[in-house]
Design a protein around this motif. Structure first.
Motif, PDB file in Angstrom:
ATOM      1  N   ALA A  85      -3.968 -31.192  -1.001  1.00  0.00           N
ATOM      2  CA  ALA A  85      -3.833 -29.856  -1.599  1.00  0.00           C
ATOM      3  C   ALA A  85      -2.964 -29.877  -2.854  1.00  0.00           C
ATOM      4  O   ALA A  85      -2.871 -28.871  -3.559  1.00  0.00           O
ATOM      5  N   ARG A  91      -8.254 -28.444  -6.184  1.00  0.00           N
ATOM      6  CA  ARG A  91      -7.980 -27.018  -5.952  1.00  0.00           C
ATOM      7  C   ARG A  91      -8.935 -26.152  -6.774  1.00  0.00           C
ATOM      8  O   ARG A  91      -9.472 -25.167  -6.284  1.00  0.00           O
ATOM      9  N   ASP A 114      -2.523 -19.504  -1.187  1.00  0.00           N
ATOM     10  CA  ASP A 114      -2.563 -19.019  -2.574  1.00  0.00           C
ATOM     11  C   ASP A 114      -3.634 -17.948  -2.754  1.00  0.00           C
ATOM     12  O   ASP A 114      -4.173 -17.785  -3.840  1.00  0.00           O
ATOM     13  N   ASP A 167       4.224 -27.574   0.689  1.00  0.00           N
ATOM     14  CA  ASP A 167       3.305 -26.508   0.276  1.00  0.00           C
ATOM     15  C   ASP A 167       3.959 -25.525  -0.704  1.00  0.00           C
ATOM     16  O   ASP A 167       3.279 -24.943  -1.542  1.00  0.00           O
TER      17      ASP A 167
HETATM   18  O1   DC Z   1      -3.475 -23.469   6.978  1.00  0.00           O
HETATM   19  P1   DC Z   1      -3.685 -24.940   7.336  1.00  0.00           P
HETATM   20  O2   DC Z   1      -2.565 -25.535   8.148  1.00  0.00           O
HETATM   21  O3   DC Z   1      -5.005 -25.212   7.936  1.00  0.00           O
HETATM   22  O4   DC Z   1      -3.678 -25.686   5.903  1.00  0.00           O
HETATM   23  C1   DC Z   1      -3.680 -27.083   5.772  1.00  0.00           C
HETATM   24  C2   DC Z   1      -3.085 -27.468   4.422  1.00  0.00           C
HETATM   25  O5   DC Z   1      -3.978 -27.059   3.383  1.00  0.00           O
HETATM   26  C3   DC Z   1      -1.763 -26.802   4.104  1.00  0.00           C
HETATM   27  O6   DC Z   1      -0.669 -27.592   4.495  1.00  0.00           O
HETATM   28  C4   DC Z   1      -1.798 -26.609   2.614  1.00  0.00           C
HETATM   29  C5   DC Z   1      -3.249 -26.596   2.265  1.00  0.00           C
HETATM   30  N1   DC Z   1      -3.739 -25.269   1.865  1.00  0.00           N
HETATM   31  C6   DC Z   1      -3.545 -24.887   0.555  1.00  0.00           C
HETATM   32  O7   DC Z   1      -2.908 -25.613  -0.204  1.00  0.00           O
HETATM   33  N2   DC Z   1      -4.067 -23.716   0.103  1.00  0.00           N
HETATM   34  C7   DC Z   1      -4.751 -22.898   0.934  1.00  0.00           C
HETATM   35  N3   DC Z   1      -5.260 -21.755   0.436  1.00  0.00           N
HETATM   36  C8   DC Z   1      -4.931 -23.253   2.293  1.00  0.00           C
HETATM   37  C9   DC Z   1      -4.397 -24.443   2.739  1.00  0.00           C
END
Ligand code: DC
Length: 208
Positions: A85, A91, A114, A167
């Motif tokens: 990510a 992204r 985001d 994150d």
């Molecule tokens: O919500 P999750 O635990 O399934 O997400 C896994 C990873 O994906 C999280 O650590 C960061 C990334 N992520 C992100 O960067 N942007 C998003 N919109 C959703 C998840």
């Protein structure tokens, strides 16, 4: 109508997003699964998680209808997803896919990190769902134990804190509360109370 929900891991945002979608008759996308699907594909092929070119290629072929949550929920896939990510080009590709999903009628609930800031900045209503790291670690531990899986509260807490840091501190689209998002802190709430609070916020925003 678009409902944007952001927040850290294990905050309850996924459950709330699903229930809000049911309640308001909208489609739902857990955007974390899109990052997880790419991470899982790289892991399965033994490719480095930093391989941006291949990650983008995988994102282009991602089928949102075919993401298996039960497989993608694995802990190591979550860790890997948090790493992929950080790739800017990946992204960009996934955001396009998520925006297409959001734009289709009758509207949608998207949850992630985001959504209110980047994916759907013009969402009808935005929620930032959070809870203390300790409350989130406790919930995650109880959830795993109830499934008969092993769970160690201390290491889960450390993992969550590390993931929050990655994150929220990355340069591209870090997790943060949008300026116009409603904060929902679920530390002291059970899921029913949190759901009612979320419904009230959405209903008031739609009436305004
Ligand atoms: O919500 P999750 O635990 O399934 O997400 C896994 C990873 O994906 C999280 O650590 C960061 C990334 N992520 C992100 O960067 N942007 C998003 N919109 C959703 C998840």
């Amino acid at each position: 109508m678009i409902i944007a929900i952001d927040g850290p891991a294990a905050s309850g945002k996924g459950t709330l997003a699903r229930r809000l979608a049911d309640h308001f008759g909208l489609r739902h996308l857990d955007t974390g699964l899109t990052y997880r699907a790419v991470a899982a594909a790289l892991l399965a092929k033994g490719l480095p998680l930093g391989d941006e070119k291949i990650a983008v290629e995988m994102a282009r072929h991602l089928d949102l209808a075919n993401m298996d949550k039960s497989v993608l929920s694995a802990h190591e896939i979550g860790e890997a997803a948090s790493r992929v990510a950080t790739l800017a080009a990946l992204r960009t590709e996934l955001v396009k896919l998520q925006q297409r999903f959001a734009a289709a009628p009758p509207g949608a609930v998207l949850d992630g990190r985001d959504i209110g800031t980047v994916v759907c900045p013009n969402a009808t209503v935005k929620l930032f769902v959070t809870a203390s790291p300790e409350a989130r670690a406790r919930r995650r531990t109880d959830e795993l134990l109830s499934k008969g899986e092993q769970a160690d509260y201390k290491s889960i807490l450390e993992d969550l804190k590390r993931r929050d840091a990655r994150d929220s501190q990355r340069t591209v689209a870090p997790m943060k509360q949008a300026r116009d998002a409603h904060l929902l802190d679920t530390t002291e709430m059970d899921i029913e109370t949190a759901f009612q609070a979320a419904v009230d916020i959405v209903t008031q925003a739609c009436d305004a």
